[in-house]
Motif scaffolding. Structure first.
Motif, PDB file in Angstrom:
ATOM      1  N   ILE A 149       0.787  -1.166   0.096  1.00 13.62           N
ATOM      2  CA  ILE A 149       0.034   0.110  -0.119  1.00 13.62           C
ATOM      3  C   ILE A 149       0.785   1.170   0.120  1.00 13.62           C
ATOM      4  CG2 ILE A 149      -1.816   1.233   1.175  1.00 13.62           C
ATOM      5  CD1 ILE A 149      -2.474  -1.525   2.469  1.00 13.62           C
ATOM      6  N   PRO A 150       1.051   1.775  -1.071  1.00 18.37           N
ATOM      7  CA  PRO A 150       2.009   3.000  -1.229  1.00 18.37           C
ATOM      8  C   PRO A 150       1.801   4.216  -0.448  1.00 18.37           C
ATOM      9  CG  PRO A 150       1.118   2.380  -3.419  1.00 18.37           C
ATOM     10  CD  PRO A 150       0.258   1.846  -2.387  1.00 18.37           C
ATOM     11  N   TRP A 151       0.667   4.362  -0.075  1.00 22.88           N
ATOM     12  CA  TRP A 151       0.353   5.505   0.903  1.00 22.88           C
ATOM     13  C   TRP A 151       0.303   5.177   2.217  1.00 22.88           C
ATOM     14  CZ3 TRP A 151      -1.846   4.538  -3.824  1.00 22.88           C
ATOM     15  CH2 TRP A 151      -2.811   3.697  -3.662  1.00 22.88           C
ATOM     16  N   ALA A 152       0.392   3.890   2.951  1.00 23.58           N
ATOM     17  CA  ALA A 152       0.440   3.755   4.172  1.00 23.58           C
ATOM     18  C   ALA A 152       1.463   4.146   4.769  1.00 23.58           C
ATOM     19  CB  ALA A 152       0.716   2.202   4.209  1.00 23.58           C
ATOM     20  N   GLY A 189       3.482   5.036   8.989  1.00 26.04           N
ATOM     21  CA  GLY A 189       3.853   4.274  10.173  1.00 26.04           C
ATOM     22  C   GLY A 189       4.711   2.863   9.648  1.00 26.04           C
ATOM     23  N   GLU A 190       4.398   2.016  10.637  1.00 21.23           N
ATOM     24  CA  GLU A 190       5.151   0.701  10.486  1.00 21.23           C
ATOM     25  C   GLU A 190       4.644  -0.184   9.075  1.00 21.23           C
ATOM     26  OE1 GLU A 190       2.777  -2.619  12.950  1.00 21.23           O
ATOM     27  OE2 GLU A 190       3.894  -0.954  14.139  1.00 21.23           O
ATOM     28  N   ASN A 191       3.531   0.113   8.570  1.00 24.80           N
ATOM     29  CA  ASN A 191       3.099  -0.510   7.470  1.00 24.80           C
ATOM     30  C   ASN A 191       3.391   0.116   6.083  1.00 24.80           C
ATOM     31  OD1 ASN A 191       1.763  -2.252   8.996  1.00 24.80           O
ATOM     32  ND2 ASN A 191      -0.278  -1.139   9.282  1.00 24.80           N
ATOM     33  N   ALA A 192       4.098   1.108   6.293  1.00 27.80           N
ATOM     34  CA  ALA A 192       4.631   2.247   4.990  1.00 27.80           C
ATOM     35  C   ALA A 192       5.565   1.243   4.239  1.00 27.80           C
ATOM     36  CB  ALA A 192       5.414   3.159   5.530  1.00 27.80           C
TER      37      ALA A 192
END
Length: 138
Positions: free
Chosen positions: A55-58, A60-63
């Protein structure tokens, strides 16, 4: 004319296709990806191929997180994919960037087995060019 055993070496073994924006719909225990003109005589996607989603626009830690999924079914206008349990449960219909990987490991194993059988048993054993009939012993 080439022998059938030699033709095995020209089959595609790997390829890669990307989609910049795509989203999934829930379909039972799978996430379904809508596709166009996927059903072909020789499909470009098969069961077992892998999909890497991020997910390109995530933030925090999910970036930077990448999720790996496996294609479980290829249908006419959609493919059914299973991802990591956490991604599968938390997916909220956001657009993802997808990379498709076609490792074709199973095909490589089959090609290797055929080449070994051709070496040990002979191509005539595997790829008959004529049939010889024999009388049935009584």
């Amino acid at each position: 004319m080439k022998s059938p055993a030699k033709c095995w070496s020209v089959l595609p073994i790997s390829a890669k296709i990307n989609r910049e924006r795509a989203y999934f719909k829930r379909e039972g225990k799978y996430l379904a990806l809508a596709t166009e003109n996927l059903f072909e005589p020789r499909p470009s996607l098969v069961i077992g191929d892998r999909v890497k989603a991020d997910i390109p626009w995530a933030e925090g830690e999910n970036a930077e997180r990448k999720y790996i999924g496996v294609i479980h079914e290829v249908l006419r206008y959609r493919i059914l994919i299973r991802f990591d349990y956490n991604f599968q449960q938390r997916y909220n219909y956001v657009d993802c960037r997808l990379e498709f990987y076609f490792p074709r490991y199973e095909f490589r194993k089959q090609h290797y087995a055929i080449s070994r059988a051709a070496e040990n048993l002979g191509e005539q054993f595997l790829f008959l060019s004529r049939v010889q009939t024999r009388e049935c012993p009584h």
